[in-house]
Design an enzyme around this catalytic site. Structure first.
Site, mmCIF file in Angstrom:
data_model
loop_
_atom_site.group_PDB
_atom_site.id
_atom_site.type_symbol
_atom_site.label_atom_id
_atom_site.label_comp_id
_atom_site.label_asym_id
_atom_site.label_seq_id
_atom_site.Cartn_x
_atom_site.Cartn_y
_atom_site.Cartn_z
ATOM 1 N N GLU A 26 5.606 -6.929 13.331
ATOM 2 C CA GLU A 26 4.948 -7.089 14.628
ATOM 3 C C GLU A 26 4.387 -8.503 14.787
ATOM 4 O OE1 GLU A 26 2.208 -4.723 11.877
ATOM 5 O OE2 GLU A 26 4.315 -4.727 12.376
ATOM 6 N N ARG A 33 0.814 -1.218 0.000
ATOM 7 C CA ARG A 33 0.000 0.000 0.000
ATOM 8 C C ARG A 33 0.845 1.265 0.000
ATOM 9 N NH1 ARG A 33 -1.995 -3.941 2.764
ATOM 10 N NH2 ARG A 33 -0.968 -3.208 4.637
#
Length: 171
Positions: free
Chosen positions: A96, A59
């Site tokens: 993460e 993105r």
């Protein structure tokens, strides 16, 4: 910013259980929302010398070319392995929720170029940190790191010192 924030939808349990994914697709599909986001980011850097805008897959490189166009700069993507056809360098980094690898063409950045880094989301800062290291290894100078969305509670900025960090929407 509430008008833009309202165009970001939450997708629970993606990409894994317990994560609430911030989906920017409704914002990108909205002409006014997309224009406003690009104007805000490019406006923040309009007085900086930016030679090239780097967008991180996936993105980030949806947004980066529009910001590059607004700034009169070029564009270079940083992609996942196997997507770039020419000579490249790569870097492994921690997410993460796992690990990944990013690549950039060896000629994607020239020594001394002023580079604006763009991604859709700042979480822990791992992806952008790896992107910055790739750009700097080619001799680029980071002007700043711009994000459409920042998850402030994850404190990803700490992994991106000493760069200028700019985020449009903060959670």
């Amino acid at each position: 910013m509430n008008e833009l924030k309202n165009l970001v939808r939450d997708v629970p349990d993606f990409p894994k259980k317990g994560i609430i994914f911030k989906d920017i697709m409704p914002l990108l599909q909205n002409p006014k929302g997309l224009r406003k986001a690009v104007e805000i980011i490019s406006g923040h850097y309009k007085n900086e010398k930016v030679d090239i805008v780097v967008g991180a897959e996936a993105r980030g490189f949806i947004l980066a070319p529009t910001i590059a166009f607004a700034l009169g700069a070029g564009f270079t993507p940083i992609r996942k392995p196997g997507k770039l056809p020419y000579e490249k360098i790569s870097m492994s980094y921690a997410l993460e929720y796992g690990t990944d690898v990013l690549e950039i063409h060896k000629d994607g950045i020239s020594k001394g170029q002023q580079v604006l880094m763009v991604d859709d989301l700042l979480a822990t800062g791992g992806t952008m940190s790896a992107c910055c290291k790739l750009v700097e290894s080619l001799g680029g100078r980071i002007v700043g790191c711009a994000f459409l969305v920042e998850l402030s509670f994850l404190d990803g900025k700490k992994n991106l010192t000493p760069y200028d960090i700019f985020s449009v929407i903060k959670y």
